[in-house]
Enzyme design. Structure first.
Site, short mmCIF file in Angstrom:
data_model
loop_
_atom_site.label_atom_id
_atom_site.label_comp_id
_atom_site.label_asym_id
_atom_site.label_seq_id
_atom_site.Cartn_x
_atom_site.Cartn_y
_atom_site.Cartn_z
CG ASP A 115 -1.83 1.22 1.28
OD1 ASP A 115 -1.61 2.16 0.48
OD2 ASP A 115 -2.75 1.24 2.12
CG ASP A 169 -5.12 7.85 3.24
OD1 ASP A 169 -5.95 7.30 2.48
OD2 ASP A 169 -4.43 8.82 2.89
CG HIS A 224 -5.14 11.92 10.89
ND1 HIS A 224 -5.39 13.22 10.52
CD2 HIS A 224 -3.81 11.71 10.65
CE1 HIS A 224 -4.28 13.77 10.06
NE2 HIS A 224 -3.30 12.88 10.15
CG ASP A 237 1.13 15.56 12.24
OD1 ASP A 237 1.74 14.54 12.58
OD2 ASP A 237 0.58 15.69 11.11
CG HIS A 286 -0.92 14.96 7.86
ND1 HIS A 286 0.25 14.36 8.27
CD2 HIS A 286 -1.03 14.75 6.53
CE1 HIS A 286 0.84 13.80 7.22
NE2 HIS A 286 0.09 14.02 6.14
CG ASP A 340 3.83 14.90 9.79
OD1 ASP A 340 3.78 15.86 10.59
OD2 ASP A 340 2.91 14.06 9.66
CE1 TYR A 360 4.19 8.69 9.26
CE2 TYR A 360 3.84 11.00 8.67
CZ TYR A 360 3.42 9.84 9.31
OH TYR A 360 2.25 9.85 10.02
C1 X5A Z 1 -0.34 10.90 11.91
C2 X5A Z 1 -0.09 11.24 10.49
C3 X5A Z 1 -0.70 10.97 8.20
C4 X5A Z 1 -1.59 10.20 7.32
C5 X5A Z 1 -1.34 10.50 5.87
C6 X5A Z 1 -2.26 9.75 4.96
N1 X5A Z 1 -0.89 10.68 9.58
N2 X5A Z 1 -2.09 10.10 3.61
O1 X5A Z 1 0.84 11.96 10.20
ZN ZN Z 2 1.02 14.00 10.15
#
Ligand code: X5A
Ligand code: ZN
Length: 706
Positions: free
Chosen positions: A59, A131, A174, A211, A213, A304, A344
């Site tokens: 994935d 995701d 999330h 973060d 996101h 990230d 990441y």
């Molecule tokens: C916790 C976090 C990111 C998910 C990305 C999905 N999640 N495309 O950084």
């Molecule tokens: Zn994130």
């Protein structure tokens, strides 16, 4: 005096009886009591078990969420010696009751079945959500991740430690009431916020989500709740970026009673830098957070948002997290819990984690590298967020109105940028980011040295300073010719030469900060500034509180930047480097003063990037201790913590609170701030507008708006 080995033994005993490892390096030299060590500690929570799940099929979306994220972060903390300095707190499993604080029973029951599923069943279950992936062991890890956040809250709230960080997988922000999402299973931080409120009766919790996101799960959880203030910045690109939600935009401010308590800062371009991040902290998050006055700060600490991350594609350096952390550490009396979310890039992630933990431990932050002010897109976001929240926060009342054109162009921008998507994709694959490893942060052997008259006791943890060597003949001549009057005695000469010796030791990084009670503050200031700027050729930020004769002749060259808070109507600003901040009703308007500190002084200081801060307090400053401590604490993010505080001899009662702040203790909270005096707001705003041409970090509106 307790010897080092005795202390070690004491600590070893403590660690066996309390089943936690206490900070080995003693924060305080003398009079160390158990409670004091605990008050100063930083918790670190980690358990290898959370590395024991992974993606079992192909994935491309999920392949970045790997166990190594945790192992490299933990190893970096061990190798740097930071882990040894932390209190190691064990994880626990969150109970059903804990999880149900945020999630539905149906969802919990469904996740409970995953350990018994076949690979095919797991794949199918995974497809119900976005995701995210499941694994037979992820339910166990998700319980530990949420439990780790709760252990951290317990450690901080019971006073075992001052603050801490939990290294966890899976992340949480999330996940929603009845859905896993974005690698997250249970919403660790949301659960922690509800738990903290319930168990400790907290009135207000601040969640800072740095973060990259949007933690939509956290937003949904607290949207209508005015007791939890949720702040998130996130890559958005006008909704082009995952999770593509209209409610991630700046105009989602919270609902009903919770209106104003959800703060979204969308990043509409990639490549945001340190300046962009700091600018949002100074002009949005910090003013609102201080007005809110949380009892506890929780950080959705995803990295990230650091350079090199394949998801974020931002350009902030790992050491920016030292500053973000530091800037939050004087809220809530220092009670701060950071819980890992994303991150990441296996190089910038551990670097950023170390910067965060080292700052939590109290080490001075590194000097922020060249800050050139926010980019245009960041300014646009900043402006929109401030405008969207101006009706809810008195600190933002003066924010410029949003031009109505802005909202209507939102969708057009989205469409426009869709056209250029393909080009963007190509660029993306071709650039591999490189950045220097953050230099090792060496903490001086002496944290705070004090120059005090004989009768004044040396505060705990400080070192009394008197220059060991005879002052250099040239220095003495300079002092006699330029500073001392005939009437001044030898004591005055000794004090001034001690100050000079102290500054030199700060420059050599043998001493971090200093505090001096002097007979003539103006003279001491002139002398200190002249020596640092001229003899040592350093940039000096001079912050004066109260009316004092300020050096002006030698500010033109940029070697000194003088910011003076006073209640005297001052003549117009003399030059870029001499800034009078006039608060007519004096510093008794705490809100007005804090507004000036957060929205003017900090951005100026960060952009100027001094190597020494001289903080001068006049007896007529009118500042109460807690505000003074906030100022002292916040300024230590600059100049690697090299602050020299000068106070008038009579101000003996101020020595202990000042020393405490210089030693890195959190300042006491100021209480929920009321609206600043309108005339102060207007004066500050006028000043900011005038200065923003010279100082880019003062900008809050995009060119062409506002
Ligand atoms: C916790 C976090 C990111 C998910 C990305 C999905 N999640 N495309 O950084
Ligand atoms: Zn994130």
């Amino acid at each position: 005096m307790i010897s080092g080995s005795l202390i070690d033994r004491l600590l070893t005993n403590l660690s066996t009886t309390c089943t936690v490892l206490y900070q080995k390096q003693l924060p305080r030299g003398k009079n160390c009591s158990c409670t004091e060590i605990m008050k100063m500690g930083t918790a670190m929570i980690y358990d290898e078990e959370m590395t024991k799940y992974k993606l079992l099929w192909v994935d491309p979306v999920c392949k970045i969420e790997v166990p190594e994220r945790l192992t490299v972060s933990h190893e970096a903390l061990m190798e740097s010696g930071l882990a040894d300095r932390c209190v190691s707190v064990p994880v626990r499993e969150a109970t059903d009751a804990d999880i149900l604080l945020v999630h539905s029973e149906e969802y919990l029951e469904a996740v409970k079945k995953t350990p018994y599923m076949t690979l095919e069943d797991l794949k199918e279950f995974t497809l119900k959500y976005g995701d995210v992936y499941f694994h037979p062991n992820i339910y166990h890890c998700a319980k530990l991740a949420a439990g780790a956040a709760l252990q951290l809250v317990d450690s901080v709230m019971t006073g075992k430690v001052r603050n801490g960080m939990a290294l966890v997988r899976p992340p949480g922000h999330h996940s929603m009431r009845s859905a896993a999402n974005g690698f997250c299973v249970f919403n660790n931080v949301a659960i922690a916020a509800r738990y903290a409120k319930q168990k400790y009766g907290l009135k207000r919790v601040l969640i800072v989500d740095w973060d990259v996101h949007h933690g939509q799960g956290v937003q949904y959880c607290f949207e209508e709740d005015p007791s939890v203030l949720y702040f998130s910045w996130h890559r958005y690109e006008h909704q082009k970026f995952w999770p593509h939600l209209p409610e991630s935009d700046y105009d989602s401010v919270g609902k009903d009673k919770g209106a104003g308590f959800n703060v979204n800062v969308p990043w509409n371009k990639v490549g945001m830098k340190n300046s962009d991040y700091l600018s949002v902290f100074c002009h949005v998050l910090l003013p609102v957070a201080y007005e809110f006055c949380p009892d506890l700060v929780l950080v959705c600490a995803g990295f990230d948002s650091a350079i090199g991350d394949p998801e974020g594609e931002m350009c902030a350096s790992p050491d920016i997290f030292a500053h973000l952390t530091h800037l939050l550490m004087n809220l809530a009396g220092g009670k701060l819990c950071a819980v890992l979310e994303g991150g990441y890039n296996l190089t910038s992630l551990p670097q950023s984690v170390c910067q965060t933990v080292q700052t939590l431990l109290g080490d001075p932050a590194p000097s922020p590298a060249s800050l050139h002010g926010p980019c245009e897109s960041a300014l646009e976001s900043l402006h929109c967020v401030r405008a969207a929240h101006k009706q809810y926060w008195s600190c933002l009342k003066h924010a410029a109105e949003l031009p109505t054109s802005e909202i209507s162009t939102k969708r057009i921008k989205l469409a426009e940028e869709e056209e250029s998507t393909e080009k963007g994709e190509e660029e993306k694959s071709s650039k591999e980011q490189v950045w220097p490893e953050p230099p090792k942060r060496v903490t001086p052997p002496i944290r705070t040295a004090v120059v005090l008259p004989d009768g004044v006791a040396c505060p705990d943890g400080c070192e009394r300073f008197s220059s060991s060597e005879d002052p250099d003949a040239g220095i003495v001549r300079n002092l006699r010719e330029n500073f001392l009057r005939d009437a001044d005695d030898d004591a005055a000469l000794t004090t001034l030469s001690s100050l000079i010796a102290l500054i030199e030791k700060m420059e050599k990084n043998e001493i971090c900060s200093g505090l001096a009670l002097v007979r003539d503050v103006s003279m001491a200031m002139m002398c200190a500034v002249q020596h640092a700027a001229t003899a040592l050729s350093r940039r000096v930020l001079v912050v004066c509180v109260g009316d004092v004769v300020v050096p002006s002749a030698d500010t033109e060259d940029g070697k000194t930047l003088v910011v003076q808070f006073s209640n005297k109507e001052s003549d117009e600003q003399k030059c870029k480097y001499s800034i009078p901040v006039c608060l007519k009703k004096g510093c008794s308007d705490v809100s007005g003063f804090m507004q000036a500190v957060l929205g003017l002084l900090l951005p100026l200081g960060y952009e100027y990037d001094p190597s020494l801060v001289v903080l001068v307090r006049m007896p007529d400053s009118g500042l109460c201790d807690s505000v003074w401590q906030q100022l002292t604490g916040l300024l230590q993010g600059l100049a690697q913590g090299h602050t020299l505080v000068l106070m008038q001899e009579g101000e003996k009662t101020c020595v202990a609170p000042t020393a405490s702040s210089l030693l890195g203790d959190a300042a006491p909270p100021l209480g929920q701030l009321h609206a600043p005096l309108p005339e102060h707001v207007e004066a500050l705003e006028r000043l900011r507008l005038r200065l923003q041409a010279d100082w880019k970090l003062l900008q809050t509106t995009a060119p062409g708006t506002g």
